[in-house]
Design an enzyme around this catalytic site. Structure first.
Site, short mmCIF file in Angstrom:
data_model
loop_
_atom_site.label_atom_id
_atom_site.label_comp_id
_atom_site.label_asym_id
_atom_site.label_seq_id
_atom_site.Cartn_x
_atom_site.Cartn_y
_atom_site.Cartn_z
N TRP A 146 0.71 -1.18 -0.11
CA TRP A 146 -0.02 0.09 -0.01
C TRP A 146 0.80 1.34 -0.03
CZ3 TRP A 146 -5.52 0.71 1.19
CH2 TRP A 146 -6.13 -0.54 1.43
N HIS A 195 -10.08 1.27 11.08
CA HIS A 195 -9.16 0.41 10.60
C HIS A 195 -7.65 0.58 10.79
CE1 HIS A 195 -9.79 -2.85 7.57
NE2 HIS A 195 -8.61 -2.80 7.37
N GLU A 207 -0.20 -8.22 6.73
CA GLU A 207 0.60 -9.54 6.33
C GLU A 207 2.13 -9.65 6.65
OE1 GLU A 207 -1.72 -8.16 4.25
OE2 GLU A 207 -3.04 -9.63 5.02
C1 DLZ Z 1 -7.51 -2.59 4.18
C2 DLZ Z 1 -6.08 -1.71 4.49
C3 DLZ Z 1 -6.16 -0.39 4.78
C4 DLZ Z 1 -7.41 0.17 4.86
N1 DLZ Z 1 -5.04 0.51 4.72
C5 DLZ Z 1 -3.92 -0.14 4.76
C6 DLZ Z 1 -2.80 0.74 4.86
O1 DLZ Z 1 -2.95 2.29 5.12
N2 DLZ Z 1 -1.51 0.14 4.68
C7 DLZ Z 1 -1.45 -0.97 4.52
O2 DLZ Z 1 -0.24 -1.49 4.73
N3 DLZ Z 1 -2.41 -1.78 4.51
C8 DLZ Z 1 -3.86 -1.61 4.42
N4 DLZ Z 1 -4.87 -2.32 4.38
C9 DLZ Z 1 -4.54 -3.68 3.87
C10 DLZ Z 1 -4.36 -4.74 5.18
O3 DLZ Z 1 -3.16 -4.51 5.66
C11 DLZ Z 1 -4.42 -5.97 4.73
O4 DLZ Z 1 -3.68 -6.14 3.66
C12 DLZ Z 1 -5.94 -6.46 4.30
O5 DLZ Z 1 -6.95 -6.10 5.29
C13 DLZ Z 1 -5.88 -7.91 4.08
O6 DLZ Z 1 -5.71 -8.77 4.99
#
Ligand code: DLZ
Length: 155
Positions: free
Chosen positions: A25, A87, A58
């Site tokens: 992300w 979240h 993860e």
């Molecule tokens: C779902 C999600 C959200 C809303 N924001 C981020 C973020 O800002 N940074 C990040 O690394 N991951 C985010 N995720 C994804 C979760 O870490 C995860 O990959 C999902 O919930 C699937 O398990």
């Protein structure tokens, strides 16, 4: 390019096998963190590989797998930006406490390069990009090497 109070670590990574585990992300900031970690591991003489995971949630499970499969240390990199729901707290806590648990359970270092941010600009300021004030990818890589050396010195 470090935050106030951060140490100067003189790290020698010769002979260490280090896995960078990086979430996916927030591309621009992530790329800065990965570049900083790679640059630091290269100049310290460490062997390294890069594994990508979907999100910061993860990072712990894949970091644990890397350490159980022979890595001397992990550099865990992620970017979590606060949104309009709780979240942020859940993902930040899962990454932080999960990586702590992995490090203690395996007895091996995890360099912690997960940024928890109110907005994207805070990340750009810390990602070792042109104009950034700090380089958290470098700091996490240096910490991983220095901690692996400290553990080896105890044996
Ligand atoms: C779902 C999600 C959200 C809303 N924001 C981020 C973020 O800002 N940074 C990040 O690394 N991951 C985010 N995720 C994804 C979760 O870490 C995860 O990959 C999902 O919930 C699937 O398990």
């Amino acid at each position: 390019m470090s935050g106030a109070g951060s140490p100067t670590l003189n790290v020698d990574g010769t002979g260490l096998n280090i896995v960078i585990v990086a979430a996916s992300w927030h591309d621009t900031i992530m790329n800065g963190l990965i570049d900083g970690a790679v640059r630091t591991l290269d100049s310290a003489g460490a062997n390294h590989t890069l594994v990508r995971v979907p999100g910061s949630f993860e990072l712990p499970v894949v970091s644990k797998a890397a350490l159980e499969n022979g890595a001397d240390a992990v550099v865990a990199l992620g970017v979590i930006i606060r949104g309009g729901t709780p979240h942020f707290e859940y993902v930040s806590d899962a990454a932080t406490s999960g990586l702590t648990q992995v490090s203690i359970e395996t007895g091996k270092p995890v360099g912690f390069g997960v940024l928890t941010l109110d907005d994207e600009q805070q990340g750009i300021d810390r990602a070792g990009l042109p104009g950034s004030k700090e380089d958290k990818g470098t700091e996490a890589a240096e910490a991983a090497i220095a901690t692996a050396r400290a553990i080896a010195d105890l044996r």
